[in-house]
Design a protein around this motif. Structure first.
Motif, PDB file in Angstrom:
ATOM      1  N   GLN A   1     -12.215   1.256  15.610  1.00  0.00           N
ATOM      2  CA  GLN A   1     -11.099   2.125  15.436  1.00  0.00           C
ATOM      3  C   GLN A   1      -9.878   1.464  14.797  1.00  0.00           C
ATOM      4  OE1 GLN A   1      -9.618   4.378  18.874  1.00  0.00           O
ATOM      5  NE2 GLN A   1     -11.704   4.515  19.850  1.00  0.00           N
ATOM      6  N   VAL A   2      -9.837   0.194  14.949  1.00  0.00           N
ATOM      7  CA  VAL A   2      -8.891  -0.508  14.451  1.00  0.00           C
ATOM      8  C   VAL A   2      -8.891  -0.667  12.981  1.00  0.00           C
ATOM      9  CG1 VAL A   2      -7.638  -2.905  14.541  1.00  0.00           C
ATOM     10  CG2 VAL A   2      -8.301  -1.825  16.863  1.00  0.00           C
ATOM     11  N   ILE A   3     -10.034  -0.869  12.488  1.00  0.00           N
ATOM     12  CA  ILE A   3     -10.436  -1.034  11.080  1.00  0.00           C
ATOM     13  C   ILE A   3     -10.146   0.353  10.552  1.00  0.00           C
ATOM     14  CG2 ILE A   3     -12.436  -1.498   9.467  1.00  0.00           C
ATOM     15  CD1 ILE A   3     -13.336  -3.681  11.386  1.00  0.00           C
ATOM     16  N   VAL A   4     -10.752   1.355  11.012  1.00  0.00           N
ATOM     17  CA  VAL A   4     -10.582   2.666  10.237  1.00  0.00           C
ATOM     18  C   VAL A   4      -9.180   2.945  10.278  1.00  0.00           C
ATOM     19  CG1 VAL A   4     -11.232   5.152  10.202  1.00  0.00           C
ATOM     20  CG2 VAL A   4     -12.993   3.371  10.741  1.00  0.00           C
ATOM     21  N   GLY A   5      -8.432   2.672  11.436  1.00  0.00           N
ATOM     22  CA  GLY A   5      -7.147   3.429  11.428  1.00  0.00           C
ATOM     23  C   GLY A   5      -6.354   2.365  10.508  1.00  0.00           C
ATOM     24  N   ALA A   6      -6.711   1.024  10.383  1.00  0.00           N
ATOM     25  CA  ALA A   6      -5.904   0.306   9.183  1.00  0.00           C
ATOM     26  C   ALA A   6      -6.189   0.852   7.863  1.00  0.00           C
ATOM     27  CB  ALA A   6      -6.263  -1.088   9.111  1.00  0.00           C
ATOM     28  N   PHE A   7      -7.374   1.284   7.615  1.00  0.00           N
ATOM     29  CA  PHE A   7      -7.809   2.063   6.066  1.00  0.00           C
ATOM     30  C   PHE A   7      -6.822   3.093   6.025  1.00  0.00           C
ATOM     31  CE2 PHE A   7     -10.265   5.361   4.429  1.00  0.00           C
ATOM     32  CZ  PHE A   7     -10.140   5.139   3.079  1.00  0.00           C
ATOM     33  N   HIS A   8      -6.521   3.919   7.096  1.00  0.00           N
ATOM     34  CA  HIS A   8      -5.953   5.108   6.747  1.00  0.00           C
ATOM     35  C   HIS A   8      -4.413   4.909   6.621  1.00  0.00           C
ATOM     36  CE1 HIS A   8      -8.883   8.221   7.154  1.00  0.00           C
ATOM     37  NE2 HIS A   8      -9.673   7.622   7.926  1.00  0.00           N
ATOM     38  N   ARG A   9      -4.007   3.537   7.271  1.00  0.00           N
ATOM     39  CA  ARG A   9      -2.445   3.299   6.860  1.00  0.00           C
ATOM     40  C   ARG A   9      -2.413   2.380   5.622  1.00  0.00           C
ATOM     41  NH1 ARG A   9      -3.371   3.435  12.340  1.00  0.00           N
ATOM     42  NH2 ARG A   9      -1.724   4.144  13.640  1.00  0.00           N
TER      43      ARG A   9
ATOM     44  N   PRO B   1       0.883  -1.045   0.028  1.00  0.00           N
ATOM     45  CA  PRO B   1       0.061   0.024  -0.251  1.00  0.00           C
ATOM     46  C   PRO B   1       0.877   1.176  -0.030  1.00  0.00           C
ATOM     47  CG  PRO B   1      -0.098  -0.959   2.256  1.00  0.00           C
ATOM     48  CD  PRO B   1       0.911  -2.012   1.018  1.00  0.00           C
ATOM     49  N   ARG B   2       0.122   2.221  -0.450  1.00  0.00           N
ATOM     50  CA  ARG B   2       1.009   3.724  -0.537  1.00  0.00           C
ATOM     51  C   ARG B   2       0.029   4.725  -0.418  1.00  0.00           C
ATOM     52  NH1 ARG B   2       3.935   3.234  -5.175  1.00  0.00           N
ATOM     53  NH2 ARG B   2       2.177   4.290  -6.244  1.00  0.00           N
ATOM     54  N   ILE B   3      -0.304   5.425   0.476  1.00  0.00           N
ATOM     55  CA  ILE B   3      -1.332   6.419   0.944  1.00  0.00           C
ATOM     56  C   ILE B   3      -0.509   7.798   0.860  1.00  0.00           C
ATOM     57  CG2 ILE B   3      -3.005   7.491   2.642  1.00  0.00           C
ATOM     58  CD1 ILE B   3      -3.495   4.342   1.706  1.00  0.00           C
ATOM     59  N   ASN B   4      -0.913   8.653  -0.096  1.00  0.00           N
ATOM     60  CA  ASN B   4      -0.438   9.898  -0.370  1.00  0.00           C
ATOM     61  C   ASN B   4      -1.066  11.193   0.203  1.00  0.00           C
ATOM     62  OD1 ASN B   4       1.317   8.342  -2.109  1.00  0.00           O
ATOM     63  ND2 ASN B   4      -0.344   8.259  -3.777  1.00  0.00           N
ATOM     64  N   MET B   5      -2.281  11.012   0.652  1.00  0.00           N
ATOM     65  CA  MET B   5      -2.874  12.114   1.372  1.00  0.00           C
ATOM     66  C   MET B   5      -4.182  11.728   2.399  1.00  0.00           C
ATOM     67  SD  MET B   5      -5.250  12.219  -2.100  1.00  0.00           S
ATOM     68  CE  MET B   5      -3.847  11.978  -2.966  1.00  0.00           C
ATOM     69  N   THR B   6      -4.503  12.818   3.213  1.00  0.00           N
ATOM     70  CA  THR B   6      -5.430  12.521   3.983  1.00  0.00           C
ATOM     71  C   THR B   6      -6.698  11.959   3.155  1.00  0.00           C
ATOM     72  OG1 THR B   6      -4.721  14.357   5.314  1.00  0.00           O
ATOM     73  CG2 THR B   6      -7.044  13.584   5.852  1.00  0.00           C
ATOM     74  N   LEU B   7      -6.967  10.768   3.781  1.00  0.00           N
ATOM     75  CA  LEU B   7      -8.296  10.276   3.080  1.00  0.00           C
ATOM     76  C   LEU B   7      -9.979  10.556   3.485  1.00  0.00           C
ATOM     77  CD1 LEU B   7      -6.704   6.346   3.285  1.00  0.00           C
ATOM     78  CD2 LEU B   7      -6.864   8.026   1.128  1.00  0.00           C
ATOM     79  N   PRO B   8     -10.870  10.530   2.521  1.00  0.00           N
ATOM     80  CA  PRO B   8     -10.657  10.454   1.201  1.00  0.00           C
ATOM     81  C   PRO B   8     -10.012  11.453   0.516  1.00  0.00           C
ATOM     82  CG  PRO B   8     -12.843  10.993   1.861  1.00  0.00           C
ATOM     83  CD  PRO B   8     -12.117  10.928   3.379  1.00  0.00           C
ATOM     84  N   GLY B   9      -9.371  11.343  -0.716  1.00  0.00           N
ATOM     85  CA  GLY B   9      -8.877  12.348  -1.335  1.00  0.00           C
ATOM     86  C   GLY B   9      -9.868  13.205  -2.155  1.00  0.00           C
ATOM     87  N   PRO B  10      -9.756  14.113  -2.826  1.00  0.00           N
ATOM     88  CA  PRO B  10     -10.550  15.021  -3.671  1.00  0.00           C
ATOM     89  C   PRO B  10     -11.539  14.029  -4.734  1.00  0.00           C
ATOM     90  CG  PRO B  10      -8.491  15.498  -4.244  1.00  0.00           C
ATOM     91  CD  PRO B  10      -8.272  14.478  -3.146  1.00  0.00           C
ATOM     92  N   LYS B  11     -10.643  13.279  -5.411  1.00  0.00           N
ATOM     93  CA  LYS B  11     -11.524  12.524  -6.386  1.00  0.00           C
ATOM     94  C   LYS B  11     -12.549  11.476  -5.586  1.00  0.00           C
ATOM     95  CE  LYS B  11      -8.339  13.199 -10.241  1.00  0.00           C
ATOM     96  NZ  LYS B  11      -7.296  12.698 -10.841  1.00  0.00           N
ATOM     97  N   ALA B  12     -11.995  10.910  -4.593  1.00  0.00           N
ATOM     98  CA  ALA B  12     -12.920   9.992  -3.948  1.00  0.00           C
ATOM     99  C   ALA B  12     -13.942  10.463  -3.221  1.00  0.00           C
ATOM    100  CB  ALA B  12     -11.920   9.197  -2.704  1.00  0.00           C
ATOM    101  N   LYS B  13     -13.770  11.817  -2.660  1.00  0.00           N
ATOM    102  CA  LYS B  13     -14.700  12.507  -2.071  1.00  0.00           C
ATOM    103  C   LYS B  13     -15.991  12.669  -3.183  1.00  0.00           C
ATOM    104  CE  LYS B  13     -12.848  15.293   1.605  1.00  0.00           C
ATOM    105  NZ  LYS B  13     -11.825  16.352   1.843  1.00  0.00           N
ATOM    106  N   GLU B  14     -15.582  13.187  -4.520  1.00  0.00           N
ATOM    107  CA  GLU B  14     -16.713  13.620  -5.451  1.00  0.00           C
ATOM    108  C   GLU B  14     -17.526  12.236  -5.507  1.00  0.00           C
ATOM    109  OE1 GLU B  14     -15.236  14.390  -9.701  1.00  0.00           O
ATOM    110  OE2 GLU B  14     -14.259  16.153  -8.553  1.00  0.00           O
ATOM    111  N   VAL B  15     -16.793  11.206  -5.778  1.00  0.00           N
ATOM    112  CA  VAL B  15     -17.661   9.828  -5.670  1.00  0.00           C
ATOM    113  C   VAL B  15     -18.421   9.602  -4.586  1.00  0.00           C
ATOM    114  CG1 VAL B  15     -17.473   7.350  -6.157  1.00  0.00           C
ATOM    115  CG2 VAL B  15     -15.777   8.786  -7.504  1.00  0.00           C
ATOM    116  N   ILE B  16     -18.104   9.787  -3.661  1.00  0.00           N
ATOM    117  CA  ILE B  16     -18.944   9.620  -2.420  1.00  0.00           C
ATOM    118  C   ILE B  16     -20.034  10.547  -2.282  1.00  0.00           C
ATOM    119  CG2 ILE B  16     -18.983   9.970   0.117  1.00  0.00           C
ATOM    120  CD1 ILE B  16     -15.893   8.821   0.073  1.00  0.00           C
ATOM    121  N   GLU B  17     -19.950  11.749  -2.664  1.00  0.00           N
ATOM    122  CA  GLU B  17     -21.051  12.758  -2.817  1.00  0.00           C
ATOM    123  C   GLU B  17     -22.166  12.255  -3.949  1.00  0.00           C
ATOM    124  OE1 GLU B  17     -21.680  14.833  -0.522  1.00  0.00           O
ATOM    125  OE2 GLU B  17     -20.108  14.320   0.410  1.00  0.00           O
TER     126      GLU B  17
END
Ligand SMILES: Cc1ncc(COP(=O)(O)O)c(C=O)c1O
Length: 449
Positions: A398-406, A10-26
């Motif tokens: 918290q563990v699941i969400v923490g893992a997602f952000h990592r 994995p490689r996370i480059n930004m705070t999640l969700p990123g801008p394009k992901a946010k658009e899809v969620i909306e």
């Protein structure tokens, strides 16, 4: 095959969700039913191997596998090629009305995995719940009885028949009114919380006694019971394996009374536990086996496989428009090539590897109560206090969400467990990465206990 632009980790480059992901969620929020339950804001853009990439270019190690569906990983070239080839030849021809050779071909391969390969026949559907519905109907038809016995904590689907069996979370049943009559639930062996202090191998004797001495004597006469349906490892219920003796006892009781034993392998089957079916670990011979999820590597296909003597219903008594779709079957055939050609063995090897590294979590982390499972079907139960075993769904989340952000994707299971169900293709480097991320996330959640 991983290309130059692809990665294994994995490689996370930004705070999640990123801008394009946010658009899809909306966008999704505007049009999609709010009944869907998203644990964290992952937006999938493409997938390869055990990796999911989001639209902002972040990559995630997928230890959820689309709820244990992507058994061969995402877009395995062998699977993709099989789908493409079949899609160019024949996409659909309702198998309920006409013949095509793919249906008996896949059926033959599935039947070959049964304990008595010449004694079974197959019905294809599109989803797990359809396999359950069909099995309920077949058991009733074959026995001319209507009562059904299932287990607390079980999950068999969300259509009205399968929902009548499901007893996982009340939200799944709430406000949906009267379900099937004649369904009784009994406890499932849960060694970590066994009131009698039994072990993972011995828990459940009292449930067998309850079934024989109470349920089948005081509630249902055995000659009225069509089927007992059981997950050999409860999936949605917390990744809880039934001991081998327990499944053997169910088989004995079913044989004694002519009751159908239905093994729901929708989540646990197709090599995930290191054997083709999780019930193979108990050496039993079920009457009806249900499969879906991992069978199609993401293409919608399910099947119920029943003893020939049981599958004796008349033409027109059961059917479906899409079941046995040629493209889905091509995907399933390619999936079986890979599973039987090495991935099942890899599931066993990597399962042992991961267990070897996380078995001691309860002694290393105060909030880990139990680690359990088989092969690559691993549950981690999170508690507030190891002594009282108080369930801690908030810490689990918290563990699941923490893992997602990592950069690690996992899913919840039961009230307070985490399910680890990666594609069967993972290697040690990926397992180590996932373990490191889980440990960091557990440590972080532990601080807020
Ligand atoms: C054991 C089991 N049975 C049945 C189902 C229902 O499958 P589907 O969601 O494809 O209808 C599930 C889904 O999670 C499952 O885990």
């Amino acid at each position: 095959m991983i290309t130059a632009t692809e990665t294994k980790l994995p490689r996370i480059n930004m705070t999640l969700p990123g801008p394009k992901a946010k658009e899809v969620i909306e966008y999704d929020k505007k049009f999609i039913s709010p009944s869907l339950f998203r644990e964290y804001p992952l937006v999938a853009h493409r997938g390869y191997g055990a990796i999911i990439e989001d639209p902002d270019g972040n990559t995630f190690l997928d230890f959820a596998a689309g709820i244990a569906v992507c058994s061969t990983g995402h877009c395995h070239p062998h699977v993709v090629q099989a789908i493409q080839k079949q899609a160019a030849e024949l996409i659909h021809i309702a198998g309920t009305d006409f013949y095509h050779r793919h249906m008996p071909q896949l059926a033959e391969r599935l039947v070959a995995t049964m304990p008595k390969p010449h004694d079974y026949k197959v019905f294809f559907g599109n989803s797990g719940t359809e396999a359950v519905e069909g099995a309920i109907k077949l058991a009733r038809y074959a026995t001319r009885r209507d009562k059904l016995i299932a287990f607390y904590g079980c999950f068999h689907g969300r259509t009205l028949g399968s929902l009548s069996l499901t007893a996982s979370k009340s939200t799944q049943r709430k406000y949906f009114g009267t379900l099937l009559g004649g369904v009784e639930h009994i406890p499932f062996p849960y060694a970590y919380r066994c009131a009698l202090g039994h072990t993972k191998e011995t828990c459940g004797g009292e449930i067998i006694e309850l079934l024989e001495e109470q349920i089948l004597k005081r509630l249902f006469a055995p000659e009225e019971v069509a089927a007992i349906i059981v997950e050999p490892i409860q999936g949605e219920g917390g990744f809880i394996p039934a001991p081998a003796f327990f499944l053997q006892e169910l088989q004995r009781i079913c044989n004694k009374h002519g009751i159908m034993l239905i093994l729901d392998e929708v989540q646990s089957g197709v090599g995930r536990t290191g054997k083709m079916w999780a019930y193979d670990h108990a050496g039993i011979t079920p009457d009806i086996v249900l499969t879906a999820k991992g069978l199609g590597s993401g293409m919608p296909i399910s099947a119920f496989i029943a003893r020939e003597s049981v599958m004796q219903w008349k033409p027109g008594s059961h059917g479906t428009t899409y079941g046995g779709n040629p493209v889905c079957i091509a995907s399933a055939m390619a999936t079986l090539d890979l599973i039987q050609g090495g991935l099942m063995a890899n599931a066993q090897k990597m399962g042992e590897y991961i267990f070897g590294k996380i078995n001691d979590w309860p002694s290393r982390f105060k909030i880990v109560g139990d680690v359990r499972g088989k092969g690559l079907m691993i549950g981690v139960e999170i508690v507030r206090d190891q002594r009282t075993k108080e369930k801690a769904p908030d810490l689990r989340n918290q563990v699941i969400v923490g893992a997602f952000h990592r950069g690690l994707l996992t899913l919840e299971s039961g009230e307070n467990s985490i399910r680890i169900s990666p594609p069967l293709i993972i290697d040690e480097e990926q397992a180590d990465c996932a373990i490191r991320i889980m440990e960091e996330s557990i440590r972080e959640a532990e601080k807020t206990r």
